[in-house]
Structures are given as C-alpha cells and as structure tokens.
Scaffold this active site. Structure first.
Site, PDB file in Angstrom:
ATOM      1  N   GLU A 235      -3.352  -3.257  -2.845  1.00  0.00           N
ATOM      2  CA  GLU A 235      -3.317  -4.620  -1.946  1.00  0.00           C
ATOM      3  C   GLU A 235      -2.165  -5.225  -2.103  1.00  0.00           C
ATOM      4  O   GLU A 235      -1.228  -4.874  -1.704  1.00  0.00           O
ATOM      5  CB  GLU A 235      -4.558  -5.563  -2.371  1.00  0.00           C
ATOM      6  CG  GLU A 235      -4.649  -6.850  -1.326  1.00  0.00           C
ATOM      7  CD  GLU A 235      -4.820  -6.436   0.024  1.00  0.00           C
ATOM      8  OE1 GLU A 235      -4.819  -7.134   1.168  1.00  0.00           O
ATOM      9  OE2 GLU A 235      -5.122  -5.070   0.254  1.00  0.00           O
TER      10      GLU A 235
ATOM     11  N   THR B  78      -4.174   1.940  -2.351  1.00  0.00           N
ATOM     12  CA  THR B  78      -3.538   0.518  -2.381  1.00  0.00           C
ATOM     13  C   THR B  78      -4.170  -0.291  -3.493  1.00  0.00           C
ATOM     14  O   THR B  78      -5.171   0.517  -4.003  1.00  0.00           O
ATOM     15  CB  THR B  78      -3.883  -0.152  -1.113  1.00  0.00           C
ATOM     16  OG1 THR B  78      -3.033  -1.462  -1.268  1.00  0.00           O
ATOM     17  CG2 THR B  78      -5.313  -0.232  -0.887  1.00  0.00           C
TER      18      THR B  78
ATOM     19  N   SER C  83     -10.794  -2.966   6.067  1.00  0.00           N
ATOM     20  CA  SER C  83      -9.559  -2.876   5.839  1.00  0.00           C
ATOM     21  C   SER C  83      -8.814  -2.260   6.983  1.00  0.00           C
ATOM     22  O   SER C  83      -9.368  -2.039   8.111  1.00  0.00           O
ATOM     23  CB  SER C  83      -9.384  -1.372   4.841  1.00  0.00           C
ATOM     24  OG  SER C  83      -8.138  -0.973   4.584  1.00  0.00           O
TER      25      SER C  83
ATOM     26  N   GLY D 265      -0.688  -3.578   5.353  1.00  0.00           N
ATOM     27  CA  GLY D 265      -1.589  -4.459   5.812  1.00  0.00           C
ATOM     28  C   GLY D 265      -2.097  -4.339   7.402  1.00  0.00           C
ATOM     29  O   GLY D 265      -2.311  -2.986   7.844  1.00  0.00           O
TER      30      GLY D 265
ATOM     31  N   GLU E  85      -8.171  -6.594  -3.898  1.00  0.00           N
ATOM     32  CA  GLU E  85      -8.690  -6.113  -2.668  1.00  0.00           C
ATOM     33  C   GLU E  85      -9.896  -7.174  -1.942  1.00  0.00           C
ATOM     34  O   GLU E  85      -9.913  -7.192  -0.759  1.00  0.00           O
ATOM     35  CB  GLU E  85      -9.510  -4.818  -2.590  1.00  0.00           C
ATOM     36  CG  GLU E  85      -8.444  -3.657  -3.019  1.00  0.00           C
ATOM     37  CD  GLU E  85      -7.414  -3.575  -1.827  1.00  0.00           C
ATOM     38  OE1 GLU E  85      -7.535  -3.912  -0.857  1.00  0.00           O
ATOM     39  OE2 GLU E  85      -6.536  -2.917  -2.292  1.00  0.00           O
TER      40      GLU E  85
ATOM     41  N   THR F 203       0.589  -1.122  -0.086  1.00  0.00           N
ATOM     42  CA  THR F 203      -0.116  -0.116  -0.061  1.00  0.00           C
ATOM     43  C   THR F 203       0.997   1.270   0.062  1.00  0.00           C
ATOM     44  O   THR F 203       2.197   1.040   0.166  1.00  0.00           O
ATOM     45  CB  THR F 203      -1.070  -0.068   1.477  1.00  0.00           C
ATOM     46  OG1 THR F 203      -1.603  -1.343   1.249  1.00  0.00           O
ATOM     47  CG2 THR F 203      -1.783   1.084   1.524  1.00  0.00           C
TER      48      THR F 203
END
Length: 553
Positions: free
Chosen positions: A381, A379, A424, A446, A400, A361
């Site tokens: 991912e 992002t 998220s 993350g 995602e 990200t």
C-alpha cells in the site's frame, strides 16, 4: 520493474519454468529490492492465462480485516471524528491479514511447475548478498524518514546510523533472507500458523514505537487466528470485448476489472484517433470519470456487498453512460453514478467519497515460451506500508485497511466490516486476440492504476503508438473529480488540445519529485508471429526493466 528481480524471473524462464514460476520468483525478488512497495507483509491480485486451455483464471490475494474489527475502527474515540490519514497509516490499525505468500503457494500449486522452496532460493541469495542502492530507494527512504524513525525495528533496518542508505552502497537484508529460507524449508504454515503469525499479531496489537515519536500509532485488532484463517480466492476474471479483442481483468474485491472494462466499453462508442488527439483525450477523460462514479457507488467486497458486476461490464450499461457524455464539452463533475435499472440515460446522484488508496505498489507481466501469461500486481500500500517492520524478520507490514472508507455508512460498499477485503484499484490485465495472449499490462499507482491501464490500451490500440511509446506517453487521471490530475508533461503537450472541451487540468505534483508521476507500468505485447516486446517505464520511478530470453536484432 527492478532489474535484479527481472533477471531472476528471466532465469526461471530460461531454465524451462513457466509464466507462473517466473512471476512468483520475480515477485519474491521484488520483496527484497522494492521492500517499500511489495513483500510478504502485503497482498495482491494474480491473473493467469493458460495457453493450452484458453482459460483465464484469477487469484484474489487481497488482505482482509480482522474478525473483531468494528465498522467505526477509523473513528478516533478521543474526537469522534475519523483519524487523520497520516495517523491511521502508521499504526497497527491499518494492517490487514497478508495474502502474498498464500497467493504464491496457490499460483504454483495451480499453475506452476516448480516448488515454492526452489522458487524462493534466488531471493534468499539476493537478500544475503544485497543489491545496489539507487536514487529512488534512497529518496523513498528519506521521504519516510520521520515515520520509519518512529519504529525502532524499521529504523534499525532502513535508517542505519540515522540516515537512508547512500546511493551506490550495497543494502543487505539478512533477516529477510533468514525468513524466506525458513518459509522455503518449512512451508507457508510457518507464516500463517506458526511463530510468525503470533509475532505479527503481537506487533499489530502493540506497535513497537519510540516513545519520543509524536505518531499516535493506534493499535489494531488482528489475532493469530485471523492469520491462520486467511484464504485466497480463485475466481473468474472480468471480461469485455474492445475493438475485437478480449480484455480480462480482476473481479471484485478489486475495482480494477470492472472500471477498466466499463471505461473501454464506453470508449467503444467512439472512433478514437491520433489525428484528433484533443477529442480522443476528452472522451477518455469522460469515460473514466463516469466509470469511477459507478466504481465508487457500487463496488466493494462481493462477500459483503451485492456488487452488480455483470451490469457494470455490460455494453448496454456503458452505452447508456456514453449517451450522458457531451463529445464537445466536459461534464460537470463529480458526475452521478448510473442508474442500474435505467435503459436510457437516467442517473442517480451519489456522494463523492475521499479516495485514500495510495500509490506504492508494483506490477509484473510475464509471457512464457508456450504462450502462458501472468499479470500480477502486488503491494503493501503506502510507500513503506504501515512503517512497522516485523522484529527480526526483515519485512514491512502493509497498511491496506486504510483503503476502506474511514466513516462508516450503510450506503458505502467500502465500509469496514470484520473479515472484509477493502476495495482495490489494482488492475492486472491480459488481452487476448483470437485466443492467444496479445497484451499483458498493469501498473502501480493507487486509483490511478485504472486510468493508467486504460490510457496505455487506448494509446496502443486506438492512437497508433507502439507499446514502448504507449507506456512512456504522458498521463492524466480523471477519477470523477472536479479537476483532472495530469503529469506536467501531459499538460505541456495536450492542454491546448483539451482547452476547447473545457477539461480542467491540475499538475499531479512537484515536477521534480515522483509525486508528479502517474503509474509505473510493465507491459508485454505478442504479435501474430509470436515476437514478444517487453516494455517498461523509461523514466517513472527511476525507470523499469523489460527483458526477453532471446533478444531479436
């Protein structure tokens, strides 16, 4: 953050643009220079502070699941078991409806002073002229070589002649330049309701894969109607008070604001000091472990799940959680989630679920000359997203939807549902003091984004570090797991201090790779005189760039 992107944002500020203008311009440039982390094939969360009104507003630009996506989408029909993560990532199944372009448009319409057409111009030029490849870009390409090679359009762009671009070479993306130029001239409808929508849907439903590749690349469910129906959500931020400061973050569908807020509310119960670093770090690890237990149990897309946001952010709830923490001994983990109805220290046990949220990200922080501020995390991912490049368009599609829990459950707030936003951990955060921006911070990483933001704020506010020191300091991430993931430098510096508390630390990865690094923050501090300090990572992800319009000293 990339130096070329930072320079583009700085030029917008120098020419009189505000924080929103600069943030969008920088984000667009990051889609050129950090295509494996950001770009118009993904989504994100935008937090804006208006200095004139004192109001903090957020834009939820998170990707959504297609309207026909079933709750068992990640169950392999051939085995009846969840797809292996590696198989689900590189597929059409993983792609959510992108929200980045809609976020840029909404941010400029709501807060900016420039048009999207003008804001995209520097990125069109950057993609045309190219940027110099560094070791991080080459290594990320090599790390994904096998799956990039599985998709001919991605291999053609990022693996010319079968190899990653060499360090020092110039990487041009003429397809992306043409795509951004088209959007600048014709508007975002070209993406959401025009030819690109059809192209994205076709690729998701029928991934263009090399037949010789062993990757299964299962197809997804997205249609052009799903893309045309996409909308960003403007909503109120999360808010807690910490040491007399007002901390604002991103409300669900992100778990960042609630989990950062709850962690800080728990820490509010203790005096933290560098003089007793072992005790302070022990309490930090315990606070985030308990907050993550509640995140996992209660947070999902509020359009589908009754998320107890007010309770999770309340000091009373945090106080109840704090009284379950032993200041002298690590808890037995995973700890149970807190009982939302309990006034004391009662708790209810819930199953721990696997965290599939990935680390690739990017984040940017901006403060302008008027005191307006933006914290924006965006992002695609996984590093390289789904691995699928839209043919002739020059950008990767996200993965995602692998942030959803793979196994459907009536008790899991993050189960796949049609039209739902996956949970998220992105945590763009703005901290105010006496109604003015004091800190702007965020990070990739993350679920370690949450712990990174909490640790930086603790380092700066409680442990007496300067902002650059707070960003550079070694990190550990406790996310309600048996062991605490820690950078090798953290273990070397603090394992002895934490040993009396029984905190088990495990290395975050091979010390010679980026897997050992937790987060990659970008932060700004504004002192009482208005002097701004921009701080970026000195080492992580090859180092970042923090710039100011008029450097002092």
């Amino acid at each position: 953050m990339d130096a070329s992107a930072s320079a583009i944002g700085l030029e917008v500020l120098r020419e009189g643009g505000n924080a929103a203008d600069a943030a969008v311009a920088t984000a667009a440039a990051l889609g050129v220079t950090e295509p494996y982390s950001a770009g118009i094939g993904g989504g994100g969360y935008f937090v804006y502070f208006d200095a004139a009104t004192g109001e903090v507003t957020t834009i939820d630009g998170r990707e959504t699941a297609p309207a026909t996506m079933p709750t068992d989408a990640f169950i392999d029909p051939a085995t009846g078991r969840p797809y292996p993560f590696a198989n689900a990532v590189s597929s059409g199944l993983s792609v959510g409806v992108p929200g980045t372009l809609a976020t840029w448009e909404a941010a400029l319409d709501r807060f900016g002073t420039e048009s999207l057409r003008d804001i995209l111009e520097p990125s069109v030029l950057l993609a045309t002229k190219g940027f110099t490849v560094d070791q991080t870009f080459r290594q990320q390409t090599l790390d994904n070589k096998a799956r990039f090679a599985a998709f001919p359009d991605t291999a053609e762009l990022f693996l010319p002649d079968g190899d990653a671009p060499q360090v020092g070479s110039v990487f041009k993306n003429l397809d992306l330049a043409a795509t951004l130029r088209t959007i600048a001239l014709k508007g975002t409808d070209e993406f959401y309701a025009g030819p690109m929508a059809d192209e994205i849907a076709d690729l998701v439903q029928e991934p263009r894969k090399d037949p010789a590749s062993p990757l299964p690349a299962p197809p997804g469910f997205m249609t052009a109607d799903d893309i045309a129906a996409y909308e960003v959500l403007e909503q109120a931020p999360t808010h807690v008070e910490y040491r007399g400061l007002d901390v604002y973050g991103m409300a669900p569908s992100s778990s960042g604001g609630t989990t950062v807020g709850e962690s800080l509310n728990i820490l509010e119960n203790y005096d933290l000091s560098a003089d007793d670093i072992g005790q302070s770090l022990h309490l930090y690890l315990e606070a985030t472990a308990h907050a993550f237990a509640d995140r996992n149990a209660y947070v999902g897309d509020p359009a589908f799940v009754d998320v107890p946001t007010e309770t999770l952010l309340s000091q009373d709830f945090a106080d109840a959680r704090a009284c379950e923490i032993d200041p002298a001994q690590a808890s037995t983990r995973p700890v149970p989630a807190g009982d939302l109805e309990a006034a004391g220290c009662a708790a209810v046990a819930l199953d721990e679920r696997e965290d599939t949220e990935n680390v690739s990200t990017t984040h940017l922080s901006v403060v302008d000359q008027w005191g307006n501020a933006v914290a924006y995390t965006l992002t695609i991912e996984q590093t390289g997203g789904s691995g699928m490049t839209l043919p002739g368009r020059g950008f990767l599609l996200n993965n995602e939807l692998t942030d959803f829990s793979f196994s459907p459950s009536e008790t899991d707030p993050n189960t796949v549902e049609p039209g739902k936003r996956p949970r998220s951990s992105m945590s763009p955060t703005i901290v105010l003091e006496d109604g003015a921006a004091r800190f702007v911070v965020g990070s990739p990483g993350g679920s370690t984004i949450i712990t990174t933001v909490v640790q930086i704020l603790m380092n700066r506010i409680d442990l007496g570090m300067t902002l650059p020191e707070a960003v550079a300091a070694p990190r550990a991430a406790q996310r309600n797991t048996v062991n605490t993931t820690a950078e090798p430098e953290f273990i070397a510096a603090y394992a002895g201090d934490l040993a009396p508390f029984g905190q088990p630390l495990v290395p975050s990865g091979d010390q010679f790779t980026s897997a050992a690094q937790i987060g990659a923050a970008a932060a700004i501090e504004v002192d009482s005189s208005g002097l701004m300090t921009a701080a970026a990572e000195p080492v992580r992800r090859g180092g970042g760039t923090g710039l100011v319009v008029e450097p002092a000293g």
